[in-house]
Design a protein around this motif. Structure first.
Motif, PDB file in Angstrom:
ATOM      1  N   TYR A  67       0.808  -1.223  -0.111  1.00 38.00           N
ATOM      2  CA  TYR A  67      -0.028  -0.077   0.051  1.00 38.00           C
ATOM      3  C   TYR A  67       0.808   1.248  -0.049  1.00 38.00           C
ATOM      4  O   TYR A  67       0.297   2.333  -0.123  1.00 38.00           O
ATOM      5  CB  TYR A  67      -1.107  -0.052   1.314  1.00 38.00           C
ATOM      6  CG  TYR A  67      -2.284  -0.917   1.062  1.00 38.00           C
ATOM      7  CD1 TYR A  67      -3.223  -0.330  -0.013  1.00 38.00           C
ATOM      8  CD2 TYR A  67      -2.455  -1.934   1.641  1.00 38.00           C
ATOM      9  CE1 TYR A  67      -4.343  -1.040  -0.111  1.00 38.00           C
ATOM     10  CE2 TYR A  67      -3.555  -2.696   1.540  1.00 38.00           C
ATOM     11  CZ  TYR A  67      -4.549  -2.250   0.624  1.00 38.00           C
ATOM     12  OH  TYR A  67      -5.627  -2.901   0.183  1.00 38.00           O
ATOM     13  N   ILE A  71      -0.676   4.955  -0.625  1.00 39.31           N
ATOM     14  CA  ILE A  71      -0.959   5.913   0.407  1.00 39.31           C
ATOM     15  C   ILE A  71      -0.146   7.508   0.025  1.00 39.31           C
ATOM     16  O   ILE A  71      -0.494   8.254   0.429  1.00 39.31           O
ATOM     17  CB  ILE A  71      -0.382   5.381   1.652  1.00 39.31           C
ATOM     18  CG1 ILE A  71      -1.378   4.266   2.166  1.00 39.31           C
ATOM     19  CG2 ILE A  71      -0.035   6.541   2.750  1.00 39.31           C
ATOM     20  CD1 ILE A  71      -0.917   3.688   3.393  1.00 39.31           C
ATOM     21  N   ILE A 137      -6.143   2.247   9.054  1.00 40.71           N
ATOM     22  CA  ILE A 137      -6.365   3.539   8.724  1.00 40.71           C
ATOM     23  C   ILE A 137      -7.435   4.051   9.717  1.00 40.71           C
ATOM     24  O   ILE A 137      -8.508   3.503   9.991  1.00 40.71           O
ATOM     25  CB  ILE A 137      -7.133   3.643   7.402  1.00 40.71           C
ATOM     26  CG1 ILE A 137      -6.458   3.034   6.387  1.00 40.71           C
ATOM     27  CG2 ILE A 137      -7.678   4.910   6.974  1.00 40.71           C
ATOM     28  CD1 ILE A 137      -5.019   3.570   6.196  1.00 40.71           C
ATOM     29  N   VAL A 156      -7.763   0.597   3.317  1.00 45.62           N
ATOM     30  CA  VAL A 156      -7.565   1.466   2.310  1.00 45.62           C
ATOM     31  C   VAL A 156      -8.422   1.106   1.222  1.00 45.62           C
ATOM     32  O   VAL A 156      -9.274   1.856   0.761  1.00 45.62           O
ATOM     33  CB  VAL A 156      -6.213   1.290   1.862  1.00 45.62           C
ATOM     34  CG1 VAL A 156      -5.813   2.334   0.536  1.00 45.62           C
ATOM     35  CG2 VAL A 156      -4.947   1.804   3.015  1.00 45.62           C
TER      36      VAL A 156
END
Length: 204
Positions: A67, A71, A137, A156
């Motif tokens: 990720y 991000i 998150i 995400v």
């Protein structure tokens, strides 16, 4: 019997720890943690922000690595709209040496992080939030009183393996909803990643 009792206490402790942390609608407290540039960073350093994307992540977890680019892209898009990314490494380097502060500095430079990458050295902030995975998150939105309200918790998106195959960009959808003064739907998803590595679980 001693072994059975020990197992019972372990599972009881795990259940209690899992029940701690922020829930949707809670007011989030500020923190002050060391960034990879050696400076201390807090949410109060962003007085004009509409909110924050707080990401608990690390260097070596395959999910976290998958990720990283996403991000970075989200930060570039949404910090200009008032929602900057604040990344925090919750892992204990005594358990995972690859997540040391020095390794964080290296990773930040290698990837060209556009956001702070903070070290939760005392392993307190991740317990306060209730983060259990990397990545995990927490989207905060500032209300009319300047309080930061937890508005989205979780993943995400729905495909860590292939960004091009994502069908549910949960975080992006949540941010777009908040920017339009709407509540994210869903506002909670299951975080998928490696377990946080810490010898100091939340206080029972």
């Amino acid at each position: 019997m001693k072994t059975i009792a020990s197992l019972f206490l372990f599972f009881l402790a795990s259940a209690l720890v899992a029940g701690e942390g922020y829930k949707i609608g809670d007011k989030a407290s500020d923190f002050k943690l060391k960034n990879v540039d050696g400076k201390l960073v807090s949410l109060a350093d962003y007085p004009t922000a509409k909110g924050f994307v707080v990401v608990f992540t690390c260097n070596n977890c395959p999910y976290a690595k998958a990720y990283q680019d996403r991000i970075i892209a989200l930060d570039k898009e949404y910090k200009t709209k008032g929602f900057p990314v604040i990344a925090i490494n919750p892992n204990d380097p005594a358990i995972e040496p690859g997540d040391s502060y020095e390794a964080m500095v290296t990773r930040s430079k290698e990837k060209g992080y556009t956001f702070p990458y903070l070290y939760d050295e005392k392993h307190e902030v991740f317990r306060q939030y209730g983060a259990t995975k990397t990545p995990h998150i927490f989207v905060l939105k500032k209300n009319g009183q300047g309080e930061l309200i937890v508005s989205y918790i979780g993943a995400v998106d729905d495909n860590h393996q292939d960004a091009s195959a994502v069908t549910q960009p949960y975080l992006e959808n949540a941010l777009n909803a908040l920017l339009n003064n709407k509540q994210p739907e869903p506002n909670f998803t299951k975080a998928v990643g490696c377990g946080v590595k810490s010898k100091t679980p939340a206080t029972l």
